[in-house]
Design a protein around this motif. Structure first.
Motif, PDB file in Angstrom:
ATOM      1  N   UNK A   1       3.550  56.253 -57.281  1.00 17.03           N
ATOM      2  CA  UNK A   1       3.912  57.683 -57.246  1.00 17.03           C
ATOM      3  C   UNK A   1       3.124  58.529 -58.247  1.00 17.03           C
ATOM      4  N   UNK A   2       2.064  57.985 -58.785  1.00 18.76           N
ATOM      5  CA  UNK A   2       1.217  58.765 -59.695  1.00 18.76           C
ATOM      6  C   UNK A   2      -0.150  58.895 -59.040  1.00 18.76           C
ATOM      7  N   UNK A   3      -0.563  60.115 -58.841  1.00 16.80           N
ATOM      8  CA  UNK A   3      -1.881  60.367 -58.250  1.00 16.80           C
ATOM      9  C   UNK A   3      -2.408  61.650 -58.871  1.00 16.80           C
ATOM     10  N   UNK A   4      -2.697  62.629 -58.061  1.00 21.61           N
ATOM     11  CA  UNK A   4      -3.215  63.894 -58.559  1.00 21.61           C
ATOM     12  C   UNK A   4      -2.191  64.616 -59.413  1.00 21.61           C
TER      13      UNK A   4
ATOM     14  N   UNK B   1      -6.854  70.850 -70.220  1.00 18.95           N
ATOM     15  CA  UNK B   1      -6.919  70.012 -69.027  1.00 18.95           C
ATOM     16  C   UNK B   1      -6.865  70.855 -67.764  1.00 18.95           C
ATOM     17  N   UNK B   2      -7.593  70.420 -66.757  1.00 19.86           N
ATOM     18  CA  UNK B   2      -7.637  71.083 -65.459  1.00 19.86           C
ATOM     19  C   UNK B   2      -6.685  70.406 -64.494  1.00 19.86           C
ATOM     20  N   UNK B   3      -5.902  71.188 -63.791  1.00 25.53           N
ATOM     21  CA  UNK B   3      -5.064  70.657 -62.725  1.00 25.53           C
ATOM     22  C   UNK B   3      -5.950  70.403 -61.506  1.00 25.53           C
ATOM     23  N   UNK B   4      -5.799  69.247 -60.896  1.00 24.20           N
ATOM     24  CA  UNK B   4      -6.618  68.946 -59.716  1.00 24.20           C
ATOM     25  C   UNK B   4      -5.756  68.842 -58.461  1.00 24.20           C
ATOM     26  N   UNK B   5      -4.903  69.859 -58.255  1.00 26.92           N
ATOM     27  CA  UNK B   5      -4.150  69.929 -57.011  1.00 26.92           C
ATOM     28  C   UNK B   5      -5.129  70.280 -55.885  1.00 26.92           C
TER      29      UNK B   5
END
Length: 75
Positions: free
Chosen positions: A29-32, A46-50
Motif C-alpha cells: 500500500x505504499x507507492x506514489x 520534497x515534490x509530490x509525484x501524484x
C-alpha cells in the motif's frame, strides 16, 4: 535524524534518506503516496509525484522520472 536530509544534503544523510525511502517504497500500500506524504511534511524540500505532478514534470519540464523501483515506482 529522519528530517535531517531536508535541512542538509551531506552524503551521510542522503544515503540514510535513500535507504529509508527504498525500504518504505517497497511495502504494501505504499507507492506514489509516499512522495505525497513527504511533500505534506516538507513542501519546500520534497515534490509530490501524484498523477498531475508526474504529467507536469514529464511534459512541461521534460524531465523523466526514474521508474526503476519495484512495480515501476519512482526510485
Amino acid at each position: 535524524m529522519r528530517w535531517k536530509f531536508a535541512d542538509s544534503e551531506d552524503d551521510d544523510t542522503r544515503t540514510y534518506f535513500a535507504d529509508a525511502f527504498d525500504n518504505a517504497n517497497g511495502r504494501r500500500c505504499v507507492a506514489w503516496n509516499l512522495t505525497i506524504g513527504l511533500y505534506w511534511s516538507r513542501p519546500w524540500s520534497f515534490l509530490s509525484l501524484d498523477n498531475n505532478s508526474q504529467a507536469y514534470v514529464n511534459t512541461k519540464l521534460s524531465i523523466q522520472i526514474g521508474l526503476n523501483a519495484p512495480k515501476k515506482r519512482c526510485n
